[in-house]
Design an enzyme around this catalytic site. Sequence first.
Site: not given
Ligand code: MIC
Length: 757
Positions: A647, A97, A645
């Site tokens: 991440r 996505d 996030s």
């Molecule tokens: C976000 O909303 O910041 C994201 C992109 O969905 C992140 C995940 C990511 O950085 O891949 C999140 O919310 O964890």
Amino acid sequence: MAVTASTPIELVEGVYARFEERIDAARERLGRSLTLAEKILIAHLDDPTAAFERGVTYNDLRPDRVAMQDATAQMALLQFMTAGLPEVAVPSTVHCDHLIQARENGRIDLLAAEEGNAEVYDFLESVSARYGIGFWKPGSGIIHQVVLEQYAFPGGMMVGTDSHTPNAGGLGMIAVGVGGADAVDVMTGFPFNVRWPRLIGVHLTGELSGWSAPKDVILKVADILTVKGGTGAIVEYFGPGARSLSCTGKATICNMGAEIGATTSLFAYDDAMSRYLKATGREQIAAAADGVAPHLRPDDEVLANPGGFYDEVIEIDLSTLEPHINGPHTPDLARPVGALGAEATEKGWPLEISAALVGSCTNSSYEDISRAASILRHAADNGLKVKAPLMITPGSEQVRATIARDGLLEVFEAAGATVLANACGPCIGQWARPAEANDHVNTIVTSYNRNFPKRNDGSANTLAFVTSPETVVALALAGTLDFNPLTGTLTNEAGEQVQLRVPVGEELPARGFDPGESGFIAPPADRASVEVVVQPTSDRLQLLEPFAAWDGQDYLDLPILLKAQGKCTTDHISMAGPWLKYRGHLENISGNLFLGAVNAFTGVAGEGKDQLDGSTRSFPDIARHYHEAGQPWVAVGDENWGEGSSREHAAMEPRFRGAKAIIVRSFARIHEANLKKQGVLGLTFDDPATYDQVGEDDRISILGLADLAPGRQVDCLLHKPDGTEIPFRCNHTMSDEHIEWFRAGSALNIIRARTQA
Ligand code: MIC
Ligand code: SF4
């Protein structure tokens, strides 16, 4: 258990079978009634007799499922692969996505993404097939919407490699956003280790009406609690107002609980959830939930005396809740919509709206879209036109197909809206926005959840305001922030004044959902022969090398690569947008390290002084230079470091480039956990004023590491260039297990040693 396109009833029944005995035993042991979050956590404890204390103990839990989105799944699965196991230990899914860029429209953009990201999609599909993971193709929808439609169930527990995983709390599930390494624990059969949460109760009374929407509940909560107020807590919503909200409305509220740092948010099982389960083809799960209904809500005594059971209770009367809007730059800067015009004028924010965006994982339900469409329809009937470019991202293929069938998409199209792919798109900077739109300070309104600078279109010129889909549409019709849909009127083509009609929507489609084109690929029966290819020359995927174990020495005289000023979210540490393409390549993505972070010594973002040669260069270049020179370093920051996030790149990049510690005033939960997992010390100043003493050319020593122990402070020294030394102390939240990870170099090194033994 085979991974299917929906949670099988057997899995749900297996979970419910444990409820009664465990919950009764815990009630007896604690000698008191239980909140809903406690019941679900207790039912998922690895050791049902384990002691727990809110905000104190770390406990092992056994989630029922794992979900990963493509931008985080790559790193999670690259780590999983190194464990050498034949398959995942719990049902897991991958959802494509995040990597679809919004440029033309859904159809064209999807084709471009399939071509442009072929290598990554092939990797994710083959790795899923190889290890027994369910794979949702690009176009099938945003992870959290698909999870709500297919996998979430009341009383269940899951982890997801995305911070908005708590969306599933709208269906009564404890759903926690985690870094990839935490997901790897669960997928390799180890428990998920998390600090037993504090509990915040939100008592909802009254009922929403008019322009007010579920979004306003969470905007209000964020305003009250701020971006760090929910850290380490589960937010439990209860009361008559909670029961009056639709299931997808509840999901909106839980989704954005990520913005206050909450571990997750949760609603009790009720009729709205039952209706949603049935509408999405899960009658059996609804019936099973009915059978254990008393376990899927807080005990009566808790409801009667919430103050005695929650650590904090917030009261919100939905009947008097006004529509809110937040921003720019932070999700906790909220005010009633009607107050924004004056504030914007005073602060010099452009009133003119340059784009209006509806959708995202937060707000793209059938109810959301039908309410927003009702305003557009009424506007069109009364000669009003949308004055700002309007874009819509349906949350899933199921929602898209259903709103297309029911003529709602047509209403958006007739208003000139662009229908983008069923994906994150501009919410995560995947927006090929024409340069003339943001080469100057400009205002956008979205129904998304985050609004950090540069998030949507990569431009610091863009000020993003977040509100409900219905208010986004109203503002798009007005074309200006200075419009209050409750009281204002708009001039139509005939020069008449028109007041917008109050939005009306349908909770669920009267004709049921149209599933659209299924995007699910089940893992094959014969998995052993599936080949997973990572080309050594790839610039998008790179196999991982284990991080080195701690060498037993203290860290001496480390230069300060960055002292960050103000907010340093994961977007500041590891930007998304164009960098999403390197999420599977640690070395390449390290090219964005701290690019968004503001240097406290200069006020400039993304660059600082290289202590090895005195030159000024970008933070990622300095990090690479230190790394190549074998020079370990630290970074220093303020409050709520790593907000946003899940991440783990924001922890792995510093680790890869030689960071030994991140020393800050406070951390956001997921990011702090990610640092621990990757073997970086996450320290907090015992005296927050020490932050102010840190100078650009100072060095830091971290001492006594051999004696690292839970709850024991860490002694540090700040070395000034003139030879002065200032001792200071730091705190950490490491348990014995976390200290083991640190010593081993990473948590993964321990898993690897165990699975290979
Ligand atoms: C976000 O909303 O910041 C994201 C992109 O969905 C992140 C995940 C990511 O950085 O891949 C999140 O919310 O964890
Ligand atoms: Fe995607 Fe935005 Fe939701 Fe994150 S918040 S999962 S980027 S839609």
